[in-house]
Scaffold this active site. Structure first.
Site, PDB file in Angstrom:
ATOM      1  N   ASP A  99      47.665   3.149  17.330  1.00 56.82           N
ATOM      2  CA  ASP A  99      48.132   3.987  16.188  1.00 56.82           C
ATOM      3  C   ASP A  99      49.562   3.942  16.264  1.00 56.82           C
ATOM      4  OD1 ASP A  99      46.554   5.564  14.322  1.00 56.82           O
ATOM      5  OD2 ASP A  99      45.472   6.307  16.605  1.00 56.82           O
ATOM      6  N   GLU A 130      48.855  10.084  11.800  1.00 50.35           N
ATOM      7  CA  GLU A 130      49.043   8.975  12.789  1.00 50.35           C
ATOM      8  C   GLU A 130      49.708   9.661  14.025  1.00 50.35           C
ATOM      9  OE1 GLU A 130      47.376   6.483  12.530  1.00 50.35           O
ATOM     10  OE2 GLU A 130      47.068   6.010  10.527  1.00 50.35           O
ATOM     11  N   HIS A 133      47.464  11.272  16.081  1.00 50.83           N
ATOM     12  CA  HIS A 133      46.518  10.619  16.777  1.00 50.83           C
ATOM     13  C   HIS A 133      47.472  10.268  17.859  1.00 50.83           C
ATOM     14  CE1 HIS A 133      44.300   9.379  12.924  1.00 50.83           C
ATOM     15  NE2 HIS A 133      44.171  10.885  13.152  1.00 50.83           N
ATOM     16  N   TYR A 137      45.863  10.847  22.043  1.00 49.14           N
ATOM     17  CA  TYR A 137      45.791   9.758  23.006  1.00 49.14           C
ATOM     18  C   TYR A 137      46.761   9.982  24.286  1.00 49.14           C
ATOM     19  CZ  TYR A 137      43.268   7.511  19.179  1.00 49.14           C
ATOM     20  OH  TYR A 137      42.468   7.094  18.227  1.00 49.14           O
ATOM     21  N   GLU A 205      42.696  -0.423  11.100  1.00 48.26           N
ATOM     22  CA  GLU A 205      41.781   0.866  11.225  1.00 48.26           C
ATOM     23  C   GLU A 205      40.345   0.638  10.848  1.00 48.26           C
ATOM     24  OE1 GLU A 205      43.935   3.660   8.557  1.00 48.26           O
ATOM     25  OE2 GLU A 205      44.821   4.234  10.343  1.00 48.26           O
ATOM     26  N   GLU A 239      40.923   8.199   9.795  1.00 48.93           N
ATOM     27  CA  GLU A 239      40.976   7.039   9.473  1.00 48.93           C
ATOM     28  C   GLU A 239      39.823   6.578   8.434  1.00 48.93           C
ATOM     29  OE1 GLU A 239      43.099   5.758  10.958  1.00 48.93           O
ATOM     30  OE2 GLU A 239      43.383   5.885  13.228  1.00 48.93           O
ATOM     31  N   HIS A 242      42.293   7.327   5.266  1.00 45.77           N
ATOM     32  CA  HIS A 242      43.280   6.046   5.349  1.00 45.77           C
ATOM     33  C   HIS A 242      42.702   4.983   4.717  1.00 45.77           C
ATOM     34  CE1 HIS A 242      45.204   8.301   8.948  1.00 45.77           C
ATOM     35  NE2 HIS A 242      45.153   9.117   8.134  1.00 45.77           N
TER      36      HIS A 242
END
Length: 394
Positions: A99, A130, A133, A137, A205, A239, A242
């Site tokens: 990302d 993003e 995300h 993570y 993506e 995603e 997006h």
């Protein structure tokens, strides 16, 4: 709609006369979405569909703090086989950098060349997502990998894991071609921009992340790592939206400048997708290299081809492979999980999209009613029954 509808001009004056003062002094509003400059004028709104996407994205708000990883830690310690732990280790290593590559491309390449303020509003929202995300993570790695040295190695995966480095090199090959351009004025420059945008939507993506999602949902189908799956549900939906935005930009350019979409551009797109599949197949050979029962390298390749054909269809092109989805666990992967999520979260959350029920990353039910959590879904299709077109519960 007070946001997207604007009153007709009075008799005797043209639409251009009415809005002449809305443009910056001395500036002429762009004709096409890729015309150079920074259009600051939201009235009249040239592309209201992008503003609608922005508003839908706001409805899809979530936070990392809502995700419960406690059961995942038990799974990692007691339930996962060594081959499955290797799969998870490679997966989180890819997530750690994937990302960030997308975010950099948004800031350095896409935002400055999409010349419509309503579209840039969506890109601003996407950049926030993003970052969310990346936070997810980061939290994932902090929970899954307690050893600091192993954690640092995961964050440096793009440097020290060949299969992940190959994916990063693929990304930079296709998205860096416009990084030095301040303006995209010639047809060739605009084709380069389109290839960047299409690489981002279809390959990064739309393929790399969707392959990663398949590994997550495979583990969930075995009752493993439900916290990871819950967070992935939200990332999956982000995603998908997006991609829908990127494809809408591509479609807008196609309508405004159809001459850009020649045979060479299509050939480049097909070459790009084939290269992406090869990169992801190399990663799959690494991820599944220790033998994961129930998931084969051959089926993974078929799934990648299936997803690539879906991306080509979204671009208006014929399929390249004709492959079918071999993974039944991807067919209803996020609707039920998100319904359960809403049952245990505050009622102020709203949802912009109802989910993808066939595993191809295309949102099948785009609009959901405000107040989702107060409505009933009697027929189990993921859409509240009080929405227009749905049968009444009674």
């Amino acid at each position: 709609d007070p946001i997207t509808d604007y009153p007709e001009p009075q008799a005797g004056e043209s639409l251009a006369d009415e809005f002449e003062s809305a443009s910056p002094v001395g500036a002429k509003r762009p004709t096409n979405i890729l015309d150079p400059g920074y259009d600051l004028t939201l009235r009249p709104m040239r592309y209201p569909q992008f503003f609608d996407m922005y508003r839908d994205a706001i409805k899809n708000t979530w936070t990392v703090e809502e995700i419960d990883f406690s059961d995942d830690l038990v799974d990692l310690q007691r339930k996962l086989m060594p081959a499955e732990k290797h799969l998870v280790g490679r997966l989180v290593a890819f997530f750690a950098t994937g990302d960030s590559i997308v975010s950099n491309n948004l800031v350095l390449n896409l935002y400055q060349h999409i010349n419509a303020p309503e579209a840039r509003m969506y890109l601003s929202r996407q950049l926030y997502e993003e970052a969310l995300h990346v936070q997810f993570y980061l939290t994932l790695l902090d929970n899954y990998i307690p050893d600091m040295a192993e954690r640092e190695a995961a964050f440096a995966a793009v440097e020290n894991i060949p299969s992940i480095r190959a994916k990063a090199e693929f990304c930079f090959k296709w998205i860096d071609s416009i990084q030095g351009l301040q303006k995209i004025e010639t047809p060739e420059q605009r084709k380069q921009f389109l290839l960047n945008l299409i690489c981002f939507a279809t390959c990064i993506e739309g393929l790399f992340f969707f392959a990663a999602f398949a590994y997550v949902y495979f583990l969930r189908s075995k009752g493993l790592l439900n916290g990871l799956a819950d967070g992935t549900n939200w990332v999956f939906r982000d995603e998908s939206c997006h991609m829908n935005f990127a494809f809408e930009v591509v479609d807008t350019v196609r309508k405004e400048q159809p001459e850009l979409f020649d045979d060479q551009l299509e050939a480049d797109i097909r070459q790009m997708l084939n290269e992406a599949i090869d990169c992801e197949h190399l990663f799959a050979a690494d991820v599944l290299g220790e033998g994961v029962p129930g998931m084969s390298l051959g089926d993974t390749r078929t799934y990648l081809e299936f997803v690539a054909d879906q991306r080509l269809a979204q671009l208006g092109y014929a399929p390249e492979f004709g492959s079918k989805n071999p993974f039944s666990f991807m067919e209803l992967q996020d609707v039920q999980g998100l319904s359960n999520f809403f049952e245990r979260t505050v009622s102020t959350y709203h949802v912009g999209v109802a989910g993808d029920v066939d595993g191809d990353g295309v949102c099948n039910n785009i609009d959901m009613c405000p107040g989702y959590d107060d409505m009933q879904d009697c027929d189990g299709d993921g859409v509240p029954d009080d929405c227009e077109g749905e049968p009444d519960c009674n």
